[in-house]
Design a protein around this motif. Structure first.
Motif, PDB file in Angstrom:
ATOM      1  N   GLN A  31       0.732  -8.010  -1.659  1.00 42.94           N
ATOM      2  CA  GLN A  31       1.444  -6.778  -1.338  1.00 42.94           C
ATOM      3  C   GLN A  31       1.403  -5.766  -2.483  1.00 42.94           C
ATOM      4  N   THR A  32       0.608  -6.081  -3.519  1.00 40.82           N
ATOM      5  CA  THR A  32       0.511  -5.176  -4.671  1.00 40.82           C
ATOM      6  C   THR A  32      -0.949  -4.948  -5.037  1.00 40.82           C
ATOM      7  N   ARG A  33      -1.147  -3.915  -5.844  1.00 38.66           N
ATOM      8  CA  ARG A  33      -2.458  -3.595  -6.402  1.00 38.66           C
ATOM      9  C   ARG A  33      -2.260  -3.217  -7.863  1.00 38.66           C
ATOM     10  N   VAL A  34      -3.356  -3.216  -8.617  1.00 38.87           N
ATOM     11  CA  VAL A  34      -3.318  -2.776 -10.012  1.00 38.87           C
ATOM     12  C   VAL A  34      -4.106  -1.485 -10.112  1.00 38.87           C
ATOM     13  N   LEU A  62       1.825  -1.474  -1.907  1.00 39.11           N
ATOM     14  CA  LEU A  62       0.920  -0.846  -0.946  1.00 39.11           C
ATOM     15  C   LEU A  62       1.442   0.492  -0.439  1.00 39.11           C
ATOM     16  N   ASP A  63       2.763   0.723  -0.553  1.00 42.45           N
ATOM     17  CA  ASP A  63       3.308   2.024  -0.145  1.00 42.45           C
ATOM     18  C   ASP A  63       3.357   3.015  -1.302  1.00 42.45           C
TER      19      ASP A  63
END
Length: 112
Positions: free
Chosen positions: A38-41, A71-72
């Motif tokens: 649910q995350t990105r870098v 993601l938002d």
């Protein structure tokens, strides 16, 4: 006498259309635990150079701040920053030192 915050002053300058105000990225400890799917870098990248022509001007400072976001688009925190100085093959022009604060003395002996 009314005191305004620095951020209010920056917004006032930017609203004129004649100024762009840069803001420092404050470290934001990564404390929230969100599942990795649910995350990105992302990466904030900053380069300082001896001028604007890539054919003849050189990078004198390279900085990166990785950050984790959802993601938002909500930034959760920053990871350790990276910063390196590099001595160019020709002296740093005085107008570049005035703009960046990077002096020939600061970059002396620093390799790429």
């Amino acid at each position: 006498m009314q005191h305004t915050s620095l951020e209010d002053q920056a917004r006032t300058l930017e609203a004129t259309g004649a100024y762009r105000v840069l803001r420092r990225i404050a470290p934001l400890p990564l404390e929230t635990h969100v599942p990795r799917d649910q995350t990105r870098v992302g990466l904030f990248l900053d380069l300082e150079t001896t001028g604007l022509d890539p054919a003849c001007h050189e990078i004198i400072e390279f900085g990166m701040v990785p950050f984790v976001y959802t993601l938002d688009g909500r930034i959760l925190g920053t990871l350790p920053a990276f910063n390196r100085l590099r001595e160019p093959s020709h002296p740093i022009p005085p107008d570049i030192t005035a703009l960046t604060g990077i002096t020939q003395e600061r970059v002396a002996g620093k390799g790429g």
